[in-house]
Design a protein around this motif. Structure first.
Motif, PDB file in Angstrom:
ATOM      1  N   UNK A   1       9.619 -32.350   4.460  1.00 46.20           N
ATOM      2  CA  UNK A   1      10.180 -31.467   5.312  1.00 46.20           C
ATOM      3  C   UNK A   1      12.054 -31.626   5.252  1.00 46.20           C
ATOM      4  N   UNK A   2      12.543 -32.856   5.274  1.00 48.63           N
ATOM      5  CA  UNK A   2      13.928 -33.051   5.287  1.00 48.63           C
ATOM      6  C   UNK A   2      14.443 -32.376   4.051  1.00 48.63           C
ATOM      7  N   UNK A   3      13.883 -32.646   3.081  1.00 42.07           N
ATOM      8  CA  UNK A   3      14.391 -31.925   1.795  1.00 42.07           C
ATOM      9  C   UNK A   3      14.201 -30.504   1.528  1.00 42.07           C
ATOM     10  N   UNK A   4      13.082 -30.211   2.097  1.00 41.35           N
ATOM     11  CA  UNK A   4      12.657 -28.717   1.967  1.00 41.35           C
ATOM     12  C   UNK A   4      13.995 -27.639   2.784  1.00 41.35           C
ATOM     13  N   UNK A   5      14.275 -28.127   3.867  1.00 41.65           N
ATOM     14  CA  UNK A   5      15.195 -27.715   4.542  1.00 41.65           C
ATOM     15  C   UNK A   5      16.659 -27.301   4.165  1.00 41.65           C
ATOM     16  N   UNK A   6      17.055 -28.040   3.181  1.00 38.84           N
ATOM     17  CA  UNK A   6      18.426 -27.911   2.476  1.00 38.84           C
ATOM     18  C   UNK A   6      18.191 -27.174   1.066  1.00 38.84           C
ATOM     19  N   UNK A   7      16.983 -26.905   0.613  1.00 40.59           N
ATOM     20  CA  UNK A   7      16.908 -25.997  -0.726  1.00 40.59           C
ATOM     21  C   UNK A   7      16.958 -24.651  -0.426  1.00 40.59           C
ATOM     22  N   UNK A   8      17.613 -24.113  -1.589  1.00 42.80           N
ATOM     23  CA  UNK A   8      17.713 -22.468  -1.582  1.00 42.80           C
ATOM     24  C   UNK A   8      16.446 -21.983  -1.530  1.00 42.80           C
ATOM     25  N   UNK A   9      16.331 -20.652  -0.807  1.00 42.56           N
ATOM     26  CA  UNK A   9      15.093 -20.136  -0.554  1.00 42.56           C
ATOM     27  C   UNK A   9      14.896 -18.533  -1.178  1.00 42.56           C
ATOM     28  N   UNK A  10      16.099 -18.277  -1.729  1.00 37.02           N
ATOM     29  CA  UNK A  10      16.194 -17.114  -2.290  1.00 37.02           C
ATOM     30  C   UNK A  10      16.115 -17.162  -4.023  1.00 37.02           C
ATOM     31  N   UNK A  11      15.304 -16.352  -4.620  1.00 34.45           N
ATOM     32  CA  UNK A  11      15.043 -16.573  -5.841  1.00 34.45           C
ATOM     33  C   UNK A  11      16.045 -15.724  -6.611  1.00 34.45           C
ATOM     34  N   UNK A  12      16.499 -16.073  -7.930  1.00 31.74           N
ATOM     35  CA  UNK A  12      16.961 -15.210  -8.798  1.00 31.74           C
ATOM     36  C   UNK A  12      16.457 -15.362 -10.108  1.00 31.74           C
ATOM     37  N   UNK A  13      16.344 -14.422 -11.072  1.00 30.61           N
ATOM     38  CA  UNK A  13      15.722 -14.585 -12.349  1.00 30.61           C
ATOM     39  C   UNK A  13      14.481 -14.995 -12.256  1.00 30.61           C
ATOM     40  N   UNK A  14      14.091 -16.043 -13.090  1.00 29.14           N
ATOM     41  CA  UNK A  14      12.885 -16.753 -13.138  1.00 29.14           C
ATOM     42  C   UNK A  14      12.129 -17.008 -11.935  1.00 29.14           C
ATOM     43  N   UNK A  15      10.708 -16.881 -11.631  1.00 23.50           N
ATOM     44  CA  UNK A  15      10.141 -17.283 -10.552  1.00 23.50           C
ATOM     45  C   UNK A  15      10.202 -18.873 -10.578  1.00 23.50           C
ATOM     46  N   UNK A  16      10.495 -19.427  -9.244  1.00 21.91           N
ATOM     47  CA  UNK A  16      10.666 -20.898  -8.922  1.00 21.91           C
ATOM     48  C   UNK A  16       9.204 -21.735  -9.461  1.00 21.91           C
TER      49      UNK A  16
END
Length: 48
Positions: free
Chosen positions: A12-27
């Protein structure tokens, strides 16, 4: 959950700082990738 995997609280701590918009390939699954990175850092994965 493997012994080296992150707990839900740690994720939960790490997820909060990851980008949530995707560009290009599916994450891919971010949690799985980060668990893999931590595994390599802990073990060093020596060559046989």
């Amino acid at each position: 959950m493997a012994r080296s995997d992150m707990s839900d609280l740690e994720w939960e701590f790490i997820k909060a700082v990851l980008p949530n918009k995707t560009r290009g390939k599916k994450r891919v699954d971010d949690r799985r990738v980060i668990n893999g990175i931590f595994y390599v850092l802990r073990t060093g994965i020596p060559w046989a």
